[in-house]
Design a protein around this motif. Structure first.
Motif, PDB file in Angstrom:
ATOM      1  N   PRO A 196     -14.993  18.417 -19.353  1.00 16.08           N
ATOM      2  CA  PRO A 196     -14.299  18.301 -20.646  1.00 16.08           C
ATOM      3  C   PRO A 196     -15.235  18.020 -21.817  1.00 16.08           C
ATOM      4  O   PRO A 196     -15.001  18.508 -22.921  1.00 16.08           O
ATOM      5  N   GLU A 197     -16.302  17.258 -21.595  1.00 19.39           N
ATOM      6  CA  GLU A 197     -17.244  16.982 -22.680  1.00 19.39           C
ATOM      7  C   GLU A 197     -17.995  18.245 -23.084  1.00 19.39           C
ATOM      8  O   GLU A 197     -18.238  18.476 -24.267  1.00 19.39           O
ATOM      9  N   GLN A 198     -18.366  19.061 -22.113  1.00 18.79           N
ATOM     10  CA  GLN A 198     -19.037  20.325 -22.393  1.00 18.79           C
ATOM     11  C   GLN A 198     -18.094  21.268 -23.145  1.00 18.79           C
ATOM     12  O   GLN A 198     -18.498  21.960 -24.068  1.00 18.79           O
ATOM     13  N   GLU A 199     -16.839  21.285 -22.720  1.00 21.86           N
ATOM     14  CA  GLU A 199     -15.819  22.119 -23.362  1.00 21.86           C
ATOM     15  C   GLU A 199     -15.639  21.713 -24.823  1.00 21.86           C
ATOM     16  O   GLU A 199     -15.586  22.551 -25.722  1.00 21.86           O
ATOM     17  N   TYR A 200     -15.555  20.416 -25.059  1.00 26.55           N
ATOM     18  CA  TYR A 200     -15.413  19.883 -26.406  1.00 26.55           C
ATOM     19  C   TYR A 200     -16.616  20.263 -27.264  1.00 26.55           C
ATOM     20  O   TYR A 200     -16.479  20.688 -28.407  1.00 26.55           O
ATOM     21  N   PHE A 201     -17.822  20.139 -26.695  1.00 27.56           N
ATOM     22  CA  PHE A 201     -19.042  20.499 -27.404  1.00 27.56           C
ATOM     23  C   PHE A 201     -19.043  21.991 -27.760  1.00 27.56           C
ATOM     24  O   PHE A 201     -19.338  22.369 -28.893  1.00 27.56           O
ATOM     25  N   GLU A 230     -16.498  26.282 -33.759  1.00 29.47           N
ATOM     26  CA  GLU A 230     -15.927  25.895 -35.058  1.00 29.47           C
ATOM     27  C   GLU A 230     -16.998  25.901 -36.150  1.00 29.47           C
ATOM     28  O   GLU A 230     -16.790  26.430 -37.243  1.00 29.47           O
ATOM     29  N   GLU A 231     -18.157  25.333 -35.858  1.00 29.01           N
ATOM     30  CA  GLU A 231     -19.250  25.280 -36.839  1.00 29.01           C
ATOM     31  C   GLU A 231     -19.766  26.675 -37.185  1.00 29.01           C
ATOM     32  O   GLU A 231     -20.006  26.984 -38.354  1.00 29.01           O
ATOM     33  N   ILE A 232     -19.947  27.516 -36.186  1.00 31.97           N
ATOM     34  CA  ILE A 232     -20.435  28.882 -36.427  1.00 31.97           C
ATOM     35  C   ILE A 232     -19.422  29.677 -37.230  1.00 31.97           C
ATOM     36  O   ILE A 232     -19.774  30.376 -38.187  1.00 31.97           O
ATOM     37  N   THR A 233     -18.148  29.564 -36.865  1.00 35.33           N
ATOM     38  CA  THR A 233     -17.088  30.266 -37.590  1.00 35.33           C
ATOM     39  C   THR A 233     -17.054  29.831 -39.050  1.00 35.33           C
ATOM     40  O   THR A 233     -16.970  30.663 -39.959  1.00 35.33           O
TER      41      THR A 233
END
Length: 77
Positions: free
Chosen positions: A5-10, A16-19
């Motif tokens: 889940p932490e990897q998924e969140y990252f 989001e940042e790239i978009t």
């Protein structure tokens, strides 16, 4: 990525940042995160994704922790 889940969140945060960064270029047509996330975790043909989203280019990528990264981009037509 790894099911962690932490990897998924990252990874979601990176998308989001790239978009957001790409959307700042007025000459780029950037699809909203919510639209692109409908394909998350699904095995789909990249050309089909482009057609369904109504875009000419699709940025697709993946990463492996500690091994490197790969990305694919280009016209979908």
């Amino acid at each position: 990525m790894s099911g962690d889940p932490e990897q998924e969140y990252f990874a979601d945060g990176m998308v989001e940042e790239i978009t957001t960064a790409l959307s700042r270029f007025r000459w780029l047509f950037v699809i909203a995160r919510n639209s692109s996330f409908t394909f998350k975790g699904k095995a789909v043909d990249i050309k089909e994704v482009g057609r369904r989203l109504g875009v000419r280019y699709v940025l697709q990528g993946g990463g492996a922790q500690g091994v490197g990264e790969s990305s694919h981009h280009g016209p979908v037509d």
